[in-house]
Structures are given as structure tokens and as C-alpha cells.
Scaffold this active site. Structure first.
Site, mmCIF file in Angstrom:
data_model
loop_
_atom_site.group_PDB
_atom_site.id
_atom_site.type_symbol
_atom_site.label_atom_id
_atom_site.label_comp_id
_atom_site.label_asym_id
_atom_site.label_seq_id
_atom_site.Cartn_x
_atom_site.Cartn_y
_atom_site.Cartn_z
ATOM 1 C CE LYS A 281 -4.296 1.507 2.328
ATOM 2 N NZ LYS A 281 -4.934 1.936 1.192
HETATM 3 N N1 PMP Z 1 -7.527 -2.152 -3.048
HETATM 4 C C1 PMP Z 1 -7.158 -0.798 -3.043
HETATM 5 C C2 PMP Z 1 -6.389 -0.223 -4.065
HETATM 6 C C3 PMP Z 1 -7.227 -0.038 -1.760
HETATM 7 O O1 PMP Z 1 -6.684 1.141 -1.664
HETATM 8 C C4 PMP Z 1 -7.995 -0.662 -0.538
HETATM 9 C C5 PMP Z 1 -8.082 0.100 0.681
HETATM 10 N N2 PMP Z 1 -7.053 -0.041 1.444
HETATM 11 C C6 PMP Z 1 -8.555 -1.933 -0.571
HETATM 12 C C7 PMP Z 1 -8.314 -2.675 -1.923
HETATM 13 C C8 PMP Z 1 -9.100 -2.545 0.291
HETATM 14 O O2 PMP Z 1 -8.420 -3.001 1.494
HETATM 15 P P1 PMP Z 1 -8.739 -3.200 2.808
HETATM 16 O O3 PMP Z 1 -9.853 -3.965 2.970
HETATM 17 O O4 PMP Z 1 -7.708 -3.621 3.663
HETATM 18 O O5 PMP Z 1 -9.133 -1.536 3.314
#
Ligand code: PMP
Length: 309
Positions: free
Chosen positions: A161
Site C-alpha cells: 500500500k
Molecule cells: N484495493 C485498494 C487499491 C485499496 O486502496 C484498498 C483500501 N485499503 C482496498 C483494496 C481494500 O483494502 P482493505 O479492505 O484492507 O481496506
């Protein structure tokens, strides 16, 4: 709503609690120029047992994993970051909030190599309601397939991320909003469905769930994992290692997004094609309502997912 309208006054930066307005960095910060930061977004829910951070350990683990490909050493332990976060929530007396930990290469020089730049770490928390709006949770949203593709995981680690990755998300999301849609769906380099700009995606067909596999250039979403567990525990079959073609979006019985910010958001139209019955589908509704029952702690199931403040 802008930060200035929110009742928040403290940010944790590199071991210190600082006034909101004092949480500043130099304009020649490496991460600002080259997108060399990693971050998290978690939610703390208002429950009868007080504020409870949802799957905090998994978010912290992913923060440290995200830092690895960039050889970024976060100078604080997971325990220290947890203590800082809890104190931030307590000090500002927030019953619920969004939590944004961030680590990035700081200020020293501006060669692309960050080797002599310090790693800076910060955590902010603030109140944040439904990411795509309350109405979105109930009635679903209209989305478009973006003309922008996701980075391939051979180009940039898509399972990290990383701040820089989100220019792609911004382009896709803004293109969608310019065209009157609430959000985008982004295809991967192969042209199959990857995810939303900040969400994973699920498809329902003939009573079973499908979501793109980790090799489809997606972020390994923690809400994705949560929904897989909840759906399986509700008795559904979940196919979580598949490719989904663009056309399958249009013929799905139901579609929904998942994410820490977006929670479980139904999708009612893709590129003006009505999905299923054109509103929140029954399986989406069942999973969404289970999700909120769990995160609001109206059940004692899955208590291991919560870090109470
Ligand atoms: N894909 C992307 C590109 C994201 O930014 C997020 C948000 N973090 C998610 C998927 C969903 O991830 P999470 O459920 O861990 O927030």
C-alpha cells in the site's frame, strides 16, 4: 468535510504527540516528490464495549510488509504504534474514527535513491462516515470501468500500500466522477477485473461469490479477507482465486465493493448496465448486515478481530 471542521487536534509524529497544525514536513521531503511512502487505513468502531479497532494487527502487519520492497525501516515497533494510536483516540475522545498510519522517506537530499533520507512515521485519526455515502450502503452506487489500467505487479508491487500507487487510483476515480459515476472499476494489464481505486470487488453468480485472486494485481484487502470468512461462515462458496472478465461484470447477479473505508458497498450499475435487480442484492445485503453486526459488536463472534481502546 475538511479537517478544519473536525474536532481533532493531535497527530503522532516520530514518537511525539504534536498539535494538528504543527504536524509539518519540509517541502523537499523525498516521499512528496517520488511517492515513496507506505500507509494504512483502518477503522475504529463505536461499540458497547467502547471504541474497537477492527483487525488492527492485520493492518500493522500489512504496513510493515508494504515497507519491505522499498527497504524502508520503520523506526517504531508494532507495540509502539499501537500505543500511540490508542492514546491518540483516547486523547481526542473519539468514539469512532478512521486511522491513518503513514511511513515515508523524509528530508535530506533529492536523488531518487532514498538511502540517506530518514524514515518518518506519523499517525492521524479523524471521524469519517461512510466513504461513498450512507445512501451508497443502502441503495448501491453506479460505477464505470475506467480507461486507466492498474499497474502490473511486474511494474510495481501492487500488494504494497504505497502512496505513489494512488495517482492511478485518483485518475480512475476522478474520470468516473467526471462522467457522473460514484466510483471506478479498474482492469488489470491483461484486461481482467482487478479492483476499485480503493476497494476490492466481489461478484455474485448463481448463489456463489467470486473475487479476483491475488495474482490479478490487487491489494490483499483486509475487508476482502473478512468478507470471505463471513460469507463462508454463512454457508456460501467463495471463489477467491479467479480471473473475472469485464463482460462478467454486466451479467453478474450482484456486485459489491469492500474496503476499510468503503466497508461493504453494493454496486447497482456498471457503465449504465443494470446489475441484477438494480439495487442492493439479497446476498450482498446479508453479508453487509453481518459485517455491520460484527464491527458494531452486536454479536460476540469474531471477537479476536478487535483491539479495544
Ligand atoms: N484495493 C485498494 C487499491 C485499496 O486502496 C484498498 C483500501 N485499503 C482496498 C483494496 C481494500 O483494502 P482493505 O479492505 O484492507 O481496506
Amino acid at each position: 468535510m475538511g479537517f478544519d471542521e473536525m474536532d481533532v487536534d493531535t497527530i503522532w509524529m516520530d514518537g511525539e504527540f504534536v498539535d494538528w497544525d504543527e504536524a509539518q514536513i519540509h517541502v523537499l521531503t523525498h516521499g512528496l516528490h517520488y511517492g515513496t511512502g507506505v500507509f494504512e487505513g483502518a477503522r475504529c468502531y463505536d461499540t458497547e464495549q467502547g471504541p474497537a479497532i477492527f483487525r488492527w494487527e492485520e493492518h500493522l502487519d500489512r504496513l510493515f510488509q508494504s515497507a519491505k520492497p522499498y527497504e524502508m525501516d520503520i523506526d517504531f515497533s508494532k507495540e509502539e504504534l499501537t500505543e500511540a494510536t490508542i492514546e491518540l483516540i483516547q486523547r481526542q475522545e473519539l468514539p469512532s474514527c478512521y486511522i491513518r498510519p503513514l511511513a515515508f522517506y523524509g528530508y535530506n537530499s533529492l536523488g531518487v535513491s532514498p538511502s540517506d533520507c530518514p524514515t518518518k512515521t506519523a499517525i492521524a485519526v479523524w471521524p469519517w462516515g461512510a466513504y461513498l455515502g450512507e445512501d451508497a450502503l443502502e441503495n448501491g452506487i453506479e460505477v464505470m470501468v475506467s480507461s486507466w489500467r492498474k499497474h502490473a505487479s511486474s511494474q510495481i508491487p501492487t500488494n504494497a500500500k504505497t502512496t505513489g500507487l494512488y495517482v492511478n487510483s485518483m485518475l480512475a476515480g476522478e474520470e468516473a466522477r467526471r462522467n457522473g459515476y460514484a466510483e471506478a472499476i479498474v482492469l488489470n494489464k491483461e484486461g481482467d477485473v482487478a479492483e476499485g481505486p480503493g476497494e476490492n470487488i466481489f461478484l455474485v453468480r448463481d448463489g456463489e461469490l467470486y473475487t479476483p485472486g491475488l495474482s490479478e494485481s490487487i491489494l490483499d484487502g483486509i475487508t476482502r479477507d473478512t468478507v470471505i470468512t463471513l460469507a463462508e461462515d454463512l454457508g456460501y462458496t467463495v471463489h477467491d482465486n479467479v480471473s473475472i472478465s469485464r463482460g462478467e461484470l454486466n451479467t453478474a447477479d450482484e456486485l459489491f465493493f469492500t474496503g476499510s473505508a468503503a466497508e461493504v458497498t453494493p454496486i447497482r450499475k456498471v457503465d449504465n448496465v443494470v446489475i441484477g435487480n438494480g439495487s442492493r442484492g439479497p446476498i450482498t445485503e446479508e453479508i453487509q448486515s453481518k459485517f455491520f453486526e460484527v464491527v458494531e459488536r452486536r454479536t460476540d463472534e469474531y471477537d479476536e478481530w478487535f483491539h479495544y481502546v
